[in-house]
Design an enzyme around this catalytic site. Structure first.
Site, mmCIF file in Angstrom:
data_model
loop_
_atom_site.group_PDB
_atom_site.id
_atom_site.type_symbol
_atom_site.label_atom_id
_atom_site.label_comp_id
_atom_site.label_asym_id
_atom_site.label_seq_id
_atom_site.Cartn_x
_atom_site.Cartn_y
_atom_site.Cartn_z
ATOM 1 N N CYS A 100 -20.108 1.416 -0.558
ATOM 2 C CA CYS A 100 -20.350 0.584 -1.749
ATOM 3 C C CYS A 100 -21.718 0.831 -2.380
ATOM 4 C CB CYS A 100 -20.200 -0.886 -1.388
ATOM 5 S SG CYS A 100 -18.615 -1.253 -0.650
ATOM 6 N N ASP A 123 0.866 -1.183 0.000
ATOM 7 C CA ASP A 123 0.000 0.000 0.000
ATOM 8 C C ASP A 123 0.897 1.225 0.000
ATOM 9 O OD1 ASP A 123 -3.205 0.273 1.076
ATOM 10 O OD2 ASP A 123 -1.972 2.083 1.132
HETATM 11 C C1 UGA Z 1 -22.012 -4.437 0.173
HETATM 12 C C2 UGA Z 1 -22.500 -5.773 -0.386
HETATM 13 O O1 UGA Z 1 -23.435 -6.359 0.526
HETATM 14 C C3 UGA Z 1 -21.322 -6.740 -0.585
HETATM 15 O O2 UGA Z 1 -21.786 -7.931 -1.206
HETATM 16 C C4 UGA Z 1 -20.284 -6.066 -1.494
HETATM 17 O O3 UGA Z 1 -19.159 -6.898 -1.679
HETATM 18 C C5 UGA Z 1 -19.848 -4.756 -0.863
HETATM 19 O O4 UGA Z 1 -20.994 -3.902 -0.685
HETATM 20 C C6 UGA Z 1 -18.876 -4.071 -1.800
HETATM 21 O O5 UGA Z 1 -19.260 -3.734 -2.920
HETATM 22 O O6 UGA Z 1 -17.700 -3.953 -1.452
HETATM 23 P P1 UGA Z 1 -21.338 -3.572 2.629
HETATM 24 O O7 UGA Z 1 -21.267 -2.203 2.045
HETATM 25 O O8 UGA Z 1 -20.235 -4.053 3.511
HETATM 26 O O9 UGA Z 1 -21.461 -4.688 1.482
HETATM 27 O O10 UGA Z 1 -22.654 -3.598 3.504
HETATM 28 P P2 UGA Z 1 -24.107 -4.242 3.413
HETATM 29 O O11 UGA Z 1 -24.213 -5.341 4.373
HETATM 30 O O12 UGA Z 1 -24.491 -4.508 2.006
HETATM 31 O O13 UGA Z 1 -24.990 -3.022 3.961
HETATM 32 C C7 UGA Z 1 -25.066 -1.799 3.240
HETATM 33 C C8 UGA Z 1 -26.048 -0.861 3.892
HETATM 34 O O14 UGA Z 1 -27.377 -1.348 3.777
HETATM 35 C C9 UGA Z 1 -25.821 -0.636 5.392
HETATM 36 O O15 UGA Z 1 -25.978 0.743 5.679
HETATM 37 C C10 UGA Z 1 -26.915 -1.441 6.063
HETATM 38 O O16 UGA Z 1 -27.302 -0.930 7.304
HETATM 39 C C11 UGA Z 1 -28.034 -1.294 5.037
HETATM 40 N N1 UGA Z 1 -29.027 -2.387 5.093
HETATM 41 C C12 UGA Z 1 -28.673 -3.662 4.805
HETATM 42 C C13 UGA Z 1 -30.343 -2.077 5.412
HETATM 43 O O17 UGA Z 1 -30.702 -0.901 5.673
HETATM 44 N N2 UGA Z 1 -31.266 -3.086 5.436
HETATM 45 C C14 UGA Z 1 -30.947 -4.366 5.134
HETATM 46 O O18 UGA Z 1 -31.850 -5.228 5.153
HETATM 47 C C15 UGA Z 1 -29.614 -4.662 4.823
#
Ligand code: UGA
Length: 437
Positions: free
Chosen positions: A262, A30
């Site tokens: 993301c 990095d």
């Molecule tokens: C997301 C994707 O889920 C991953 O598969 C992907 O690899 C990643 O982006 C990426 O592109 O690097 P992440 O950003 O870590 O992962 O988080 P998520 O679990 O997807 O949650 C995203 C947002 O949605 C959070 O703010 C969470 O609180 C919200 N969320 C999630 C909800 O409001 N309701 C839900 O039912 C699920």
């Protein structure tokens, strides 16, 4: 195999650890020397459950190391994973500067005929740009560019890396597929599913996945708003929906809206990509609008419950964009704090892990060392992130600390029986409020 990972952020570090765990010799690098110094001592640059222990184990195995320069990491590697950030520009397009810098380093230092892997989320067509750059470098090496999008979620990144639901390999040559199958052979031979496509399809599929997840969340948020108006419980409706395997129950939890580095970014980049190809994709815009509305709906609840936010003290529990991470990038909780302050409220926050990052993001935010201190003299408490510790909060004690016992449970964390017993004014998401008589 000998593998180099360029970029040691939320994707790069779990990738290093997972590749080492399945038997490869991995070197991570990095530009940020502070990060590298910490990683060499087994300290990850961010909070991720299980990562410090796994990192130390892999460092001790002798298969994983971290190098302070690309010149040290790249030579002799058969596979080069590019895991650098692709933060959005002001117009929402992915900024590919770091990726191109990494590609220039590859062209400069690579030996042999390595395969270059795009792991960062990039617009479809980026591989061609990288290929051109690598070809223009004038080096006499046969560099192959493949796409292997990551599906790691922060908070469960290691589990996702070692137990993936699918491994997506986008390549345009037999050699690309062959090398990537060798990389993932330990997982493939355990039965993990591999999907092979051309490079552009893999790049596009990643955007399609993240945008669809965002769609599910926005759908649940819109449904929650309707249920609130109809006096129904959204949790029961999503349970019925989730029981249908064609729909699936995941990502149907309504709340403050989706955040992070993301989903919001990929949604905008996907919209721009579609438009660049002559296809307007209005659904993507609507997903974003519903996400805005989810935050606004919580803001309105606070406003109504407190009789106007000006001069009120509001306590926010949870500042990270989701539980089990210290990341506040794109956090709806931080955005809520900003809007509350803009409306004249005094805001105090608490988070189990994200307070240092919250402070850097928003210097004016007052922080407390525990939920009870945070709720002291508060006119309203808002649960913004569903950290498990908030489910066991002593509501009676909270109530004694607060100026008025008003709770907005944006993530539906609290147990309804505890709420009834404590006799607080309770405003959940997606079901009717309960106000003690
Ligand atoms: C997301 C994707 O889920 C991953 O598969 C992907 O690899 C990643 O982006 C990426 O592109 O690097 P992440 O950003 O870590 O992962 O988080 P998520 O679990 O997807 O949650 C995203 C947002 O949605 C959070 O703010 C969470 O609180 C919200 N969320 C999630 C909800 O409001 N309701 C839900 O039912 C699920």
């Amino acid at each position: 195999m000998r593998i180099a990972v360029i970029g040691t952020g939320h994707v790069g570090v779990p990738t290093c650890v997972a590749l080492s765990h399945i038997g490869h010799h991995v070197v991570g690098t990095d530009l940020d020397q502070e990060k590298i110094g910490g990683l060499q001592q087994g300290i990850p640059p961010f909070f991720e459950p299980g990562l410090p222990e796994a990192l130390v184990t892999e460092l001790r195995s002798g298969r994983l190391r971290f190098a302070s320069s690309s010149g040290e990491a790249i030579p002799e590697s058969e596979v080069l994973f590019l895991c650098v950030a692709t933060e959005p520009e002001s117009d929402g397009r992915a900024n590919l500067d770091a990726l191109e810098r990494a590609a220039r380093d590859v062209a400069r230092f690579a030996t042999g005929d390595p395969v270059v892997v795009e792991k960062s989320t990039v617009p479809s067509g980026t591989s061609e740009r990288l290929r051109r750059m690598l070809a223009d470098s004038g080096r006499e090496i046969d560099l192959e560019v493949v796409s292997n999008p990551e599906f790691l979620r922060q908070g469960s990144a290691l589990r996702d890396a070692l137990d993936p639901e699918r491994i997506l390999i986008g390549a345009d040559s037999a050699r690309g597929f062959e090398v990537m199958r060798r990389v993932y052979d330990p997982l493939i031979s355990r039965g993990h599913r591999v999907i092979e496509t051309d490079v552009r399809t893999a790049e596009l599929a990643k955007y399609a996945c993240n945008s669809f997840l965002a769609l599910k969340i926005s759908y649940a948020n819109a449904l929650a708003s309707l249920c609130e108006r109809m006096g129904l419980d959204v949790g029961v409706v999503t349970e019925v929906m989730g029981a249908d395997t064609r729909i699936g129950g995941a990502f149907l939890s309504p709340g403050l809206g989706f955040g992070g580095s993301c989903l919001p970014k990929d949604l905008v980049a996907f919209e721009l990509l579609a438009s660049d190809h002559g296809y307007e994709f209005p659904l993507l815009r609507e997903i974003r609008a519903l996400n805005e509305e989810a935050l606004f709906s919580v803001l309105r609840k606070v406003e109504d419950a407190t009789g106007g936010m000006k001069g009120k003290r509001i306590c926010l529990l949870g500042l990270s964009y989701k539980p089990n991470t210290d990341d506040v990038r794109g956090s709806p909780a931080i955005e809520l704090a900003r809007r509350l302050m803009a409306g004249g409220a005094e805001v105090v926050g608490y988070d189990p892990q994200a307070m240092p990052n919250a402070k850097s993001e928003m210097g004016s935010l007052e922080l407390a060392s525990d939920p009870y201190e945070a709720s002291s003299a508060a006119d309203c408490l808002v649960i913004c992130t569903e950290w498990s510790e908030f489910a066991h909060i002593d509501l009676e004690r909270m109530k004694r600390e607060m100026r008025s016992p008003v709770v907005v449970d944006a993530r539906m964390v609290l147990n309804p029986d505890d709420v009834r017993r404590a006799r607080v004014e309770y405003y959940p998401t997606g079901s009717p409020p309960s106000i003690p008589s």
